[in-house]
Write an enzyme that holds these catalytic residues in place. Structure first.
Site, PDB file in Angstrom:
ATOM      1  N   LYS A  11       0.841  -1.198   0.000  1.00 58.18           N
ATOM      2  CA  LYS A  11       0.000   0.000   0.000  1.00 58.18           C
ATOM      3  C   LYS A  11       0.879   1.252   0.000  1.00 58.18           C
ATOM      4  CE  LYS A  11      -0.283   0.277   5.055  1.00 58.18           C
ATOM      5  NZ  LYS A  11      -1.168   0.431   6.220  1.00 58.18           N
TER       6      LYS A  11
ATOM      7  N   TYR B 222      14.577  30.754   5.740  1.00 60.68           N
ATOM      8  CA  TYR B 222      13.467  31.558   6.245  1.00 60.68           C
ATOM      9  C   TYR B 222      13.516  31.721   7.762  1.00 60.68           C
ATOM     10  CZ  TYR B 222      11.342  30.898   1.639  1.00 60.68           C
ATOM     11  OH  TYR B 222      11.096  30.888   0.297  1.00 60.68           O
TER      12      TYR B 222
END
EC number: 5.1.1.1
Length: 392
Positions: free
Chosen positions: A41, A273
Site C-alpha cells: 500500500k 526563512y
C-alpha cells in the site's frame, strides 16, 4: 542502476530490490508455516508499488496487500497475478471492478456487504470477501456486538452464490510495544470471533492478524498468513524491539541528492526563512536541492542529519519547499557532489530512523512521504525495472 540512467539527478531514491527480497525471505523464516502477504500500500511505503510487488512475488510472497481498491486494481492492470487483497473501502467503491479483477475484498460492516453482494448480482460472478473483526484497535472492522449479524448475512450471501468468505482477519493496536496488555486481549478476542464464525459455518482459507511486529516477535499470532509491511522495507517496526540488523533486515531505500551550490559565507549570515540559524563565523554553506515538497520533514529544520564529504552534518535553519542548507564548517566539496540523507548506514550515513528522531515521528512516515518528483532508481533483485517514477 539501469545502464540508461546516465544524466545526474537532482535527487534520487535508490531502491535496493535485492535487499527487499532478502527481507522477504528473512521474514518468511520467522513464520515458516504461514502464507506471506507483501503489503505494498501507499506506493509500497514510498518505494514504488509495481517493482516492489514483482520483486516480493519473485522472493516467494503468495499474497499482495493494499489499502485501497484502486491500488489493487493498479496491480492487476500491471499484470500482477495471484491473490491480492484490499481493505479500505468507502460507499460507492469499485466493487464490481474488484470482483471482475478477482480481488479479495475486506468487509467490515453491513453497508459493505450489501454493496458487494449487489455488485456480485450485477456482474454474475461470485465475490471473494474477507470479514474484518475489530478486536480492539477501534478503527476499521466489525465490533463484537455486530459480528453475529455480519457473519449470518455473509453466510446467507454465500449460500446464494454471491460471495465466498475467504478469510477472517484483524489488526493489532500495540504489537510494537512489548508486553502491552492489549496484545493478549486482542488475540483472545480474535480467537473468540473467528471461532464463532467457524462454528456458524464459515470455512476461511486464511485467518490473519500478524503485522510486522507480530511476524517478528509474536509467533502465536501467525495463524494462516502474516502481513509484514514496514519490516519488508528493512525498517524496524519499533526501535524498542530491535534494530533492522537484529531481525536480519536491511533498509531498502537510500535518499541522495546532488549539491546545487557550495559558497563561502561570512559570520553573522542568517540562513533560510526566519533566520533561525545564523553562521557563527566565516564558513562554507552547501545547498541541498530537496525540501518539504519532496517529503523532507519541515519538522526536521535545524536537526535533520545528512552525510556530505564523508562527514555527518545537520540542516542549518528551516527546510524550505525545494531546498535546505547545510553549514560545512569550512569544508569545500564541489557543486554536484553527493549528499546522502539516509540509507542503510553502512558508510556512516543517517538512516530513516535518524530522520524520524530528528522530526519527532516514525520511520514509516519518512520513507512513505518521499514525493513523486524524486525518481526511484532500482538496483539488484529480480524485478525487470529500471528508472521509474514513484507512482509506477
Amino acid at each position: 542502476m539501469n545502464e540508461n540512467v546516465t544524466a545526474p539527478l537532482r535527487a534520487r531514491a535508490e531502491i535496493d530490490l535485492a535487499a527487499l527480497q532478502a527481507n522477504v525471505r528473512s521474514l518468511r523464516a520467522h513464520a515458516p508455516s504461514a502464507a506471506f502477504m507483501a503489503v505494498v500500500k501507499a506506493d509500497a511505503y514510498g518505494h514504488g508499488m509495481i517493482p516492489v510487488a514483482r520483486a516480493a512475488k519473485a522472493a516467494g510472497a503468495e499474497w499482495l496487500g493494499t489499502a485501497t481498491p484502486e491500488e489493487a486494481l493498479e496491480l492487476r492492470a500491471a499484470g500482477l497475478t495471484g491473490r491480492i487483497m484490499c481493505w479500505l473501502w468507502v460507499p460507492g467503491g469499485p466493487w464490481r471492478a474488484g470482483i471482475e479483477a478477482d480481488l479479495d475484498m475486506s468487509v467490515s460492516g453491513m453497508w459493505a456487504l450489501r454493496e458487494v453482494t449487489a455488485a456480485a448480482r450485477e456482474s454474475g460472478r461470485t465475490a471473494r470477501i474477507q470479514l474484518k473483526a475489530d478486536t480492539g484497535l477501534g478503527r476499521n472492522g466489525c465490533l463484537p456486538a455486530d459480528w453475529p449479524e455480519l457473519v449470518r448475512e455473509a453466510l446467507a450471501a454465500q449460500a446464494e452464490g454471491l460471495v465466498t468468505v475467504t478469510g477472517l482477519w484483524s489488526h493489532f493496536a500495540c504489537a510494537d510495544e512489548p508486553g502491552h496488555p492489549s496484545i493478549a486481549a486482542q488475540l483472545d478476542r480474535f480467537r473468540e470471533m473467528t471461532g464463532y464464525a467457524e462454528q456458524q459455518g464459515v470455512t476461511p482459507e486464511v485467518r490473519h492478524i500478524a503485522n510486522s511486529p507480530g511476524t517478528l516477535t509474536l509467533p502465536g499470532t501467525h495463524f494462516d498468513l502474516v502481513r509484514p509491511g514496514i519490516a519488508m522495507y528493512g525498517i524496524s517496526p519499533s526501535p524498542e524491539l530491535g534494530t533492522p540488523a537484529d531481525f536480519g533486515l536491511r533498509p531498502v531505500m537510500s535518499l541522495k541528492a546532488s549539491l546545487a551550490l557550495v559558497k563561502h559565507a561570512p559570520g553573522g549570515l542568517g540562513v533560510s526563512y526566519g533566520h533561525h540559524y545564523v553562521t557563527p563565523g566565516p564558513t562554507t554553506l552547501a545547498l541541498v536541492p530537496v525540501g518539504y515538497a519532496d517529503g523532507i520533514p519541515r519538522h526536521a529544520s535545524g536537526t535533520g542529519p545528512v552525510l556530505i564529504g564523508g562527514k555527518r552534518r545537520t540542516v542549518a535553519g528551516r527546510v524550505a519547499m525545494d531546498q535546505f542548507v547545510v553549514d560545512l564548517g569550512g569544508d569545500e566539496p564541489a557543486a554536484g557532489d553527493e549528499a546522502v540523507l539516509f540509507g542503510p548506514g553502512d558508510t556512516g550515513e543517517p538512516t530513516a530512523e535518524d530522520w524520524a528522531v530528528a522530526a519527532g515521528t516514525i520511520a514509516y512516515e519518512i520513507v512513505t512521504r518521499i514525493g513523486s518528483r524524486v525518481p526511484r532508481v532500482y538496483t539488484g533483485g529480480d524485478h525487470g525495472a529500471g528508472r521509474e517514477g514513484a507512482g509506477t
